[in-house]
Write an enzyme that holds these catalytic residues in place. Structure first.
Site, PDB file in Angstrom:
ATOM      1  CG  ASN A  11     -28.220   9.219   9.088  1.00 34.30           C
ATOM      2  OD1 ASN A  11     -29.033   8.667   8.360  1.00 34.30           O
ATOM      3  ND2 ASN A  11     -28.352  10.462   9.491  1.00 34.30           N
ATOM      4  CG  HIS A  58      -3.723  -4.039   3.219  1.00 29.43           C
ATOM      5  ND1 HIS A  58      -3.977  -5.366   3.011  1.00 29.43           N
ATOM      6  CD2 HIS A  58      -4.919  -3.422   3.208  1.00 29.43           C
ATOM      7  CE1 HIS A  58      -5.287  -5.543   2.864  1.00 29.43           C
ATOM      8  NE2 HIS A  58      -5.883  -4.374   2.984  1.00 29.43           N
TER       9      HIS A  58
END
Length: 191
Positions: free
Chosen positions: A88, A118
């Site tokens: 979608n 990270h």
């Protein structure tokens, strides 16, 4: 750096820190932005969209795949879609680590697939670490859910709207919340 060399680093889940790797990632992000801007900038028939997705992914997209733009990705060449997948509007695929959606997956509005992370220490934050996200067959991901790096979701599972999935999800269950936890199971009647 070549695509194959980059994908091998990702397959081994090595940190993506070297200057050569960062340069490649920047170059590929520019390529992905160019194609996604084309996808998102005007109306396209389903066939035209699949052609643009095939260019973005670097491989043919099955004719049964449906996408409602806008669609966002920062790499594009590590997305693998099964047959009958529906995506979608407004989904974000951070696919450097790899995103695989099995046959029949249904992806709601604004879903995020984040395959990079990270380090927590400030000196580690410029280094990203990849890990793939894999959805089995017939997985339904509700609107505004986020799936994080390294997560595997089993066949027929449901991820509730707004969930943040940080761990693997077994087949045939419903998960929701932040972080997501099992809320119930899919009861399949025997015929």
């Amino acid at each position: 750096m070549t695509r194959e060399e980059f994908l091998e680093l990702v397959r081994r889940r090595e940190p993506l820190a070297a200057e050569e790797v960062r340069g490649y990632m920047h170059e590929m992000s520019e390529r992905a932005r160019r194609i996604t801007f084309e996808i998102n900038g005007a109306y396209h028939t389903p066939e035209e969209l699949r052609a643009l997705l095939s260019e973005l992914f670097g491989r043919e997209v099955d004719p049964s795949v449906r996408l409602f733009p806008p669609f966002y990705t920062d790499y594009g060449q590590n997305i693998h879609l099964g047959r009958g997948v529906f995506i979608n509007a407004c989904c974000h695929f951070q696919d450097h680590g790899g995103v695989t959606l099995g046959d029949g997956c249904q992806i709601g509005h604004d879903v995020v697939f984040a395959t990079l992370d990270h380090g927590l220490e400030p000196e580690e934050r410029a280094t990203t670490r990849p890990a793939p996200i894999t959805l089995g067959r017939n997985v339904w991901v509700g609107s505004h859910a986020t799936i994080l790096r390294g997560v595997r979701i089993g066949d027929n599972a449901v991820v509730a709207a707004g969930a943040v999935v940080t761990k693997d999800v077994p087949a045939e269950v419903i998960v929701g919340g932040v972080p997501a936890r099992i809320l119930g199971s899919i009861h399949r009647e025997k015929r």
